[in-house]
Scaffold this motif. Sequence first.
Motif, mmCIF file in Angstrom:
data_model
loop_
_atom_site.group_PDB
_atom_site.id
_atom_site.type_symbol
_atom_site.label_atom_id
_atom_site.label_comp_id
_atom_site.label_asym_id
_atom_site.label_seq_id
_atom_site.Cartn_x
_atom_site.Cartn_y
_atom_site.Cartn_z
ATOM 1 N N MET A 138 57.034 65.402 53.059
ATOM 2 C CA MET A 138 56.774 66.757 52.523
ATOM 3 C C MET A 138 57.824 67.728 53.072
ATOM 4 O O MET A 138 58.078 67.739 54.267
ATOM 5 N N PHE A 182 49.181 70.281 45.306
ATOM 6 C CA PHE A 182 48.266 69.856 46.373
ATOM 7 C C PHE A 182 46.881 69.643 45.786
ATOM 8 O O PHE A 182 46.294 70.557 45.210
ATOM 9 N N GLY A 195 42.976 68.300 46.659
ATOM 10 C CA GLY A 195 42.079 68.033 47.785
ATOM 11 C C GLY A 195 41.556 66.602 47.819
ATOM 12 O O GLY A 195 41.318 66.043 48.892
ATOM 13 N N PHE A 239 50.730 65.746 46.213
ATOM 14 C CA PHE A 239 50.063 65.327 47.452
ATOM 15 C C PHE A 239 48.562 65.267 47.219
ATOM 16 O O PHE A 239 47.938 66.294 46.932
ATOM 17 N N GLU A 240 47.996 64.062 47.328
ATOM 18 C CA GLU A 240 46.548 63.915 47.203
ATOM 19 C C GLU A 240 45.914 64.043 48.587
ATOM 20 O O GLU A 240 46.615 64.055 49.600
ATOM 21 N N ASN A 241 44.585 64.106 48.611
ATOM 22 C CA ASN A 241 43.840 64.271 49.880
ATOM 23 C C ASN A 241 44.437 65.404 50.713
ATOM 24 O O ASN A 241 44.578 65.286 51.929
ATOM 25 N N SER A 242 44.833 66.463 50.065
ATOM 26 C CA SER A 242 45.516 67.581 50.725
ATOM 27 C C SER A 242 44.838 68.894 50.361
ATOM 28 O O SER A 242 45.374 69.721 49.614
ATOM 29 N N ASN A 243 43.627 69.054 50.857
ATOM 30 C CA ASN A 243 42.874 70.275 50.564
ATOM 31 C C ASN A 243 43.613 71.520 51.076
ATOM 32 O O ASN A 243 44.142 71.527 52.183
ATOM 33 N N VAL A 244 43.653 72.561 50.254
ATOM 34 C CA VAL A 244 44.259 73.831 50.679
ATOM 35 C C VAL A 244 43.137 74.761 51.131
ATOM 36 O O VAL A 244 42.178 74.984 50.391
ATOM 37 N N SER A 278 47.379 73.658 54.271
ATOM 38 C CA SER A 278 46.696 72.492 53.703
ATOM 39 C C SER A 278 46.347 71.486 54.794
ATOM 40 O O SER A 278 46.893 71.550 55.904
ATOM 41 N N ALA A 279 45.492 70.546 54.424
ATOM 42 C CA ALA A 279 45.097 69.487 55.359
ATOM 43 C C ALA A 279 46.303 68.661 55.787
ATOM 44 O O ALA A 279 46.260 67.984 56.814
ATOM 45 N N LYS A 280 47.363 68.709 55.002
ATOM 46 C CA LYS A 280 48.568 67.938 55.355
ATOM 47 C C LYS A 280 49.606 68.799 56.083
ATOM 48 O O LYS A 280 50.737 68.374 56.295
#
Length: 370
Positions: free
Chosen positions: A1, A33, A35, A170-175, A189-191
């Motif tokens: 990223m 992004f 989540g 980007f998956e699994n990337s909650n903002v 984000s979670a990432k």
Amino acid sequence: MKNKYEVVVIGGGIIGCSIAYYLAKSQIEVALFEGGQIGMKTTKAAAGMLGAHSESDGDFSLFFPFARSSQLEYNRLKDELYELSGVDIGYRTGGILKLAYTEEDKLNLDLLLKQPTVKWVNHEKVKLMEPGISNDVLGGAYIADDVNVIPTKTCEAFAKSAQVLGASIFENSNVYGIEKNGSNYIVKSAKGNVEAKYIVVATGVYSNNLLQNLGITEKLSPVKGESIIVHHEKPLLQHTLFHDKSYIVPRNNRKLVIGATMIQDDWSDSISLQSVESLIKKAKVLLPSSANWKIDSFTTGLRPTTFDGHPFIGRLPEEERIFIACGHFRNGILLAPATGKMIRDLILNKEVKQEWIDAFRIDRRQTVMV
Ligand SMILES: Cc1cc2nc3c(=O)[nH]c(=O)nc-3n(C[C@H](O)[C@H](O)[C@H](O)COP(=O)(O)OP(=O)(O)OC[C@H]3O[C@@H](n4cnc5c(N)ncnc54)[C@H](O)[C@@H]3O)c2cc1C
């Protein structure tokens, strides 16, 4: 990223993926992004009708032109997305038969039948088109152009095509937050954090926290919809049957969708026996032989709804470079291309029809009240 992108799109449903696609196609550096996983929330539950005519409900001055432009765009997109991504969106012709069982039903089709692309078919013709339809049908409005697609495939095709054109997803990337940073924004984000010049919030019915974070008081509310999926070996239906907001949609993947309930303000993803019973009852009214069909699975999803039923599409009043695209209610699959193009054009400062800007702006409630 990377730590900086031109545009960050938040939300990887059909709306966010379409926006990312049109931006990438215009050579704009975009990161999306999501989540959870691409297309696995409301988009997954959709039947996939591109019902520009059937969903207009008499609104032929605003909803219809926007929806029709989106529907027509799919004629081109189905091949373009396939060439780019290798994903077949399941575009199926056959159209919709909007049925009338009573004189009142027939009267309700009057406005629709004034459209040159819609024609009345009488009882005999309906029975020829779909022999299984119940004998008490008076006739129907036949809309050949209201075709259908497979929503998860369409969303995947948008996402993969956007990636082929340079977008980052980007998956699994909650903002969980957006902050101002000089003339840019920081997306948390979670990432990790990234900087963006423009932000597009396309988080469907789940937008309320981010809207609140941005100082917006408008809220999205859910209208839950449950459906039954039927699997079949030989074709059971050529056309989508539609009556009183209930439908049976034949898909290009040996499946049929019997839908859908409309439950206001229910945030749960459960499916009740009562709902299943009502869907089966309505299906049997449309097509008595459906009683013998074999159930494959059930789906449920939350239609994102605004105070007046129209989506929010446009820039935020106080933040010129933050855009919103949510609240597509019953028609997000249909409206995805038109929404993607509109957001792209707003970001690029290209011409967008003023009536669409006015109709979909997020602060329109205040404008109406003045
Ligand atoms: C039963 C049913 C039948 C339907 N049938 C049709 C139909 O036939 N035709 C049609 O056109 N429409 C139909 N619809 C409507 C359509 O499904 C929706 O309008 C559309 O899917 C909305 O798409 P969306 O991208 O806005 O929302 P979603 O698909 O919900 O996508 C939003 C995404 O944002 C993500 N997200 C949320 N918050 C965050 C965050 N903070 N950070 C990162 N990601 C986040 C979510 O995980 C989700 O993936 C139907 C809907 C239902 C429920």
